[in-house]
Every structure is written in structure tokens, then in C-alpha cells.
Design an enzyme around this catalytic site. Structure first.
Site, mmCIF file in Angstrom:
data_model
loop_
_atom_site.group_PDB
_atom_site.id
_atom_site.type_symbol
_atom_site.label_atom_id
_atom_site.label_comp_id
_atom_site.label_asym_id
_atom_site.label_seq_id
_atom_site.Cartn_x
_atom_site.Cartn_y
_atom_site.Cartn_z
ATOM 1 C CG HIS A 18 -31.543 10.427 -7.894
ATOM 2 N ND1 HIS A 18 -31.823 9.217 -8.476
ATOM 3 C CD2 HIS A 18 -32.368 11.317 -8.486
ATOM 4 C CE1 HIS A 18 -32.776 9.361 -9.376
ATOM 5 N NE2 HIS A 18 -33.139 10.629 -9.394
ATOM 6 C CG HIS A 20 -35.191 15.225 -9.750
ATOM 7 N ND1 HIS A 20 -34.890 15.102 -11.087
ATOM 8 C CD2 HIS A 20 -35.229 13.959 -9.262
ATOM 9 C CE1 HIS A 20 -34.768 13.808 -11.396
ATOM 10 N NE2 HIS A 20 -34.959 13.090 -10.308
ATOM 11 N NE ARG A 22 -38.833 18.982 -10.150
ATOM 12 C CZ ARG A 22 -38.716 17.716 -10.547
ATOM 13 N NH1 ARG A 22 -37.783 17.393 -11.434
ATOM 14 N NH2 ARG A 22 -39.500 16.796 -10.068
ATOM 15 C CG ASP A 112 -34.198 11.774 -16.121
ATOM 16 O OD1 ASP A 112 -34.452 10.924 -15.270
ATOM 17 O OD2 ASP A 112 -33.850 12.942 -15.850
ATOM 18 C CG HIS A 192 -34.724 5.463 -8.997
ATOM 19 N ND1 HIS A 192 -34.636 4.690 -10.120
ATOM 20 C CD2 HIS A 192 -34.966 6.735 -9.420
ATOM 21 C CE1 HIS A 192 -34.815 5.457 -11.174
ATOM 22 N NE2 HIS A 192 -35.017 6.696 -10.778
ATOM 23 C CG ASP A 265 -35.854 10.058 -7.526
ATOM 24 O OD1 ASP A 265 -35.618 11.115 -8.140
ATOM 25 O OD2 ASP A 265 -36.507 9.117 -8.035
ATOM 26 N N GLY A 284 -43.111 11.392 -8.425
ATOM 27 C CA GLY A 284 -42.015 11.932 -7.632
ATOM 28 C C GLY A 284 -42.452 12.378 -6.248
HETATM 29 O O1 DOR Z 1 -40.483 9.829 -9.655
HETATM 30 C C1 DOR Z 1 -39.536 10.408 -10.171
HETATM 31 N N1 DOR Z 1 -39.613 11.719 -10.492
HETATM 32 N N2 DOR Z 1 -38.417 9.717 -10.437
HETATM 33 C C2 DOR Z 1 -37.384 10.280 -11.104
HETATM 34 O O2 DOR Z 1 -36.319 9.719 -11.147
HETATM 35 C C3 DOR Z 1 -37.603 11.596 -11.768
HETATM 36 C C4 DOR Z 1 -38.433 12.419 -10.896
HETATM 37 C C5 DOR Z 1 -38.792 13.785 -11.400
HETATM 38 O O3 DOR Z 1 -38.003 14.428 -12.094
HETATM 39 O O4 DOR Z 1 -39.877 14.251 -11.067
HETATM 40 ZN ZN ZN Z 2 -34.948 11.064 -10.213
HETATM 41 ZN ZN ZN Z 3 -35.204 8.175 -12.243
#
Ligand code: DOR
Ligand code: ZN
Ligand code: ZN
Ligand code: ZN
Length: 392
Positions: A18, A20, A22, A112, A192, A265, A284
């Protein structure tokens, strides 16, 4: 090449289910290249890049592109996570089969939150995934699921007047999707997990023989909602930081195997998206470069995990969950391997400006943490050594 392991612990390369990155869409906050650097420095040899990019990763063209970019950078295998549904609206299923059959061979799908609102869509996604042998990852973090303004539990959050983000939102979806997965004969992965109640539901579902797995983030293991007192948006995350009793339950569940693995995450955000009002700030936190140390600080010890257990939660279980063939298994002498060398006795102080990520939103800034990644090896090639990335 010879690497001086400084007498450290040799582990299989870490696998993050997991992450991210961008790219495409917000390359000002993280790119596949900068995220790969953070991953290599954090001991990772594989990361699963979430689908909530712009455009959304809902077609083989895009998932193959993400895979190819990661291979070009060459620091870590960037496995794209496909979106379950098409586009931002997310009312229709995506071509999961095309993404699974593409060059990237997408193994995990996530959307999501779209299926949170639509149990029929989730059921159909699970049935489709079941036929393909791929995994659906559920983010059970939708606050609007709950009717009315139930306060985000906990005395701290209630006193601070923070908007509803209740544990019932998470737990009701975990229960629903466990049952839907059972009837679809599908595998579902809970992203999570954040509450003690989710742990009990996972225990129940696994005891029924349901093919459910789950991850916990480093921040939910270490941090609780007392951090919210300052209204500093660096502590804003989905799902939110919970009570210290939840942290205790999550740690125990990871040690017991009720929660299968740790996933970061890793969620980079620009300064301007984090320094506004708490209510407006993006949720996040960064995670790739601090995960090992936070695990060492929370669950490694006499009543917790030994280093064999760390290998299980950071590498072997995540690799099994998505079916990565050559990750986290014993390898023959002379075979190119994915490895991470850890110095268990090191201590270091996290500095937000010193992290490789393009963003700086770490909640661990200025904390002194135990254990450090000394070297990362991807298929026999050193990708990080003593805190420096090694490009090809
Ligand atoms: O806090 C979060 N931000 N949880 C997630 O699962 C998505 C993520 C994001 O994309 O910023
Ligand atoms: Zn996430
Ligand atoms: Zn999430
Ligand atoms: Zn929603």
C-alpha cells in the site's frame, strides 16, 4: 558486489502492499522515481502503487505504464494496483481482466471507497476478481457511511470537535465484505485496519475459513489520537489515529497473525495541502523510510516479534497475499536475490527534510527511532547502501 553488513540482520526484501506514488497527476508531491528512492532506502524491493492517481489507474494502458516507469527507474519493482471501477465517479466496473493480463500482470485491485457505497458493485467486483484469481483491497475508511453526526470516538476527538470518522464506518464494511467474499468465493484484503473491533471481525472471519487478509500501518501501531490535541494536520490520516487501546490491540493482532502484514499507506502531500485548517487538510502520512524503525519500536521484543517475525510481516506474508513468486522465499546460493540488511542496534533521528520523498509530511519528524536499513538488494543489485540510493 560485496556489501559490508556491519554484523546486521539479513532479511528478505520488504514488500509494501500500500504505497501512494502520485504519478501521474501530482508529480509535485511524489514521482515514481522519488517514491522508488524512498522505498529502496526503507528496505523495500517491491511496492504496490495505489490506483488513486489522476487519471485513475483503471486501464491496462495506465497500469502497464506505471510498471514500465518503475522498471526504468530500477530501484524497486513498482506493481500497479488497478482501480476496481472506472474514473473518479466509479459507478462501473473496470476491465480487471485486461489489467491482470497486461505486461504489469496486476494482482491487486482497489477503488478508494466507491464500493463502500454500493454492496452490489462490491459483490460483482469480488465475483469478477474471483474468476481471475486476483485480490480486491478494500479501504473501509468512508466516514459518510454512518448516518448522522456520530462523533469520531474517543474523548480527545470529541473534545476537539473533529468531524465524524467513526469506527462503525470501518467495522461495518469489514463485516460486509467478509461475507460478500465468502459467497463470491473471492479473496479480500483489508487495508489499514485501525480499530480493536476490526481485529475481532478478522479473527471471526478467519475462523470461518473466509479468504480475508489484512494490513496495519506503522502509524496506527505507534501513534494515538492524543496527537490531535495540537490540530497539526500532519496527524490527519484516513483512517484516523485511534485510541491507545486500539494501538495495543493492533500490535497484538500483528504478533498473533490475525493481521497478516504491515503496509505503509505512504501518502505524500504538498506543504500547502497540509498547513491549512485541520478540516481542509488532505489526509495521509509518509511511511516508506520509517516503517522498519516504527515496527522495531512497537512490536519487536521478547513478547512480540523476533527478526524472523519481522521478515514475515514485512516480506513473506505480503508476497504470499499478492502471489509474488520469488519474494520472501529461501533462495539457492548464487541465485539473484531480493534482500535487506538491517542494523538492529542503530538509532537515528528522523528529519523531515532529509527524507528522499518529494514531500515532507512525516509524523515522526524529530523522533529518535531504533533499527536502520543498511543495504537493500534488488535481484542481486545494490539499490541502497548506508543511506544512499544507488542508481543503475
Ligand atoms: O490517509 C490516506 N491518504 N489514506 C489513504 O488510504 C489514501 C491516502 C492518500 O491518497 O492521500
Ligand atoms: Zn492509502
Ligand atoms: Zn485507504
Ligand atoms: Zn464515498
Amino acid at each position: 558486489e560485496r556489501v559490508d553488513g556491519h554484523g546486521g540482520v539479513l532479511l528478505p526484501g520488504f514488500v509494501d502492499l500500500h504505497t501512494h506514488l502520485r504519478e501521474p497527476g501530482r508529480e509535485d508531491t511524489e514521482t515514481i522515481e522519488t517514491g522508488s528512492a524512498a522505498a529502496a532506502l526503507g528496505g523495500y524491493t517491491a511496492v504496490f502503487a495505489m490506483a488513486n492517481t489522476d487519471p485513475v489507474a483503471d486501464s491496462a494502458v495506465l497500469t502497464d505504464h506505471v510498471w514500465a516507469r518503475g522498471q526504468k527507474v530500477g530501484l524497486v519493482d513498482v506493481h500497479p494496483v488497478g482501480a476496481v471501477t472506472v474514473g473518479l465517479e466509479g459507478t462501473h466496473l473496470a476491465e480487471l481482466g485486461a489489467m491482470a493480463d497486461g505486461v504489469a500482470q496486476v494482482k491487486m485491485f482497489s477503488d478508494d471507497g466507491k464500493c463502500v457505497h454500493d454492496p452490489l458493485l462490491m459483490r460483482r467486483a469480488l465475483e469478477y476478481a474471483s474468476g481471475l484469481g486476483v485480490l480486491i483491497a478494500q479501504h473501509a475508511e468512508e466516514p459518510r457511511l454512518t448516518v448522522g453526526a456520530i462523533a469520531h470516538e474517543g474523548p480527545t476527538a470529541a473534545r476537539l470537535g473533529l468531524a465524524g470518522w467513526p469506527r462503525s464506518a470501518e467495522e461495518s464494511i469489514v463485516a460486509r465484505d467478509a461475507i460478500l467474499a465468502r459467497d463470491a468465493g473471492a479473496r479480500v484484503h483489508i487495508c489499514h485496519a485501525s480499530t480493536a473491533g476490526t481485529v475481532e471481525l478478522l479473527r471471526w472471519a478467519k475462523a470461518q475459513g473466509i479468504a480475508i487478509t489484512a494490513e496495519v500501518t506503522p502509524h496506527h501501531l505507534l501513534l494515538d489520537d492524543s496527537r490531535l490535541q495540537t490540530y497539526d494536520a500532519v496527524n490527519k490520516v484516513n483512517p484516523p489515529l485511534r485510541e491507545s487501546s486500539d494501538c495495543v490491540a493492533l500490535r497484538q493482532a500483528l504478533v498473533d497473525g490475525v493481521i497478516d502484514c504491515v503496509a505503509t499507506d505512504h501518502a505524500p502531500h504538498a506543504e500547502q495541502d497540509k498547513c491549512c485548517e485541520f478540516a481542509q487538510a488532505r489526509p495521509g502520512m509518509l511511511g516508506l523510510q520509517t516503517a522498519l524503525s516504527v515496527i522495531a519500536a512497537t512490536v519487536v521484543g521478547p513478547d512480540g516479534l523476533d527478526w524472523r517475525g519481522v521478515a514475515r510481516v514485512l516480506s513473506e506474508r505480503p508476497a504470499e497475499i499478492v502471489g509474488l513468486p520469488d519474494q520472501g522465499r529461501p533462495i539457492a546460493v548464487g541465485e539473484p536475490a531480493n534482500l535487506t540488511v538491517v542494523d538492529p542496534d542503530a538509532e537515528w533521528t528522523v528529519s523531515r527534510s532529509a527524507l528522499a520523498s518529494l514531500s515532507a509530511n512525516t509524523p515522526f519528524d524529530t523522533m529518535t527511532l531504533p533499527a536502520r536499513v543498511v543495504a537493500t538488494v534488488l535481484r542481486g543489485r545494490v539499490t541502497a547502501l548506508d543511506g544512499q540510493v544507488r542508481y543503475r
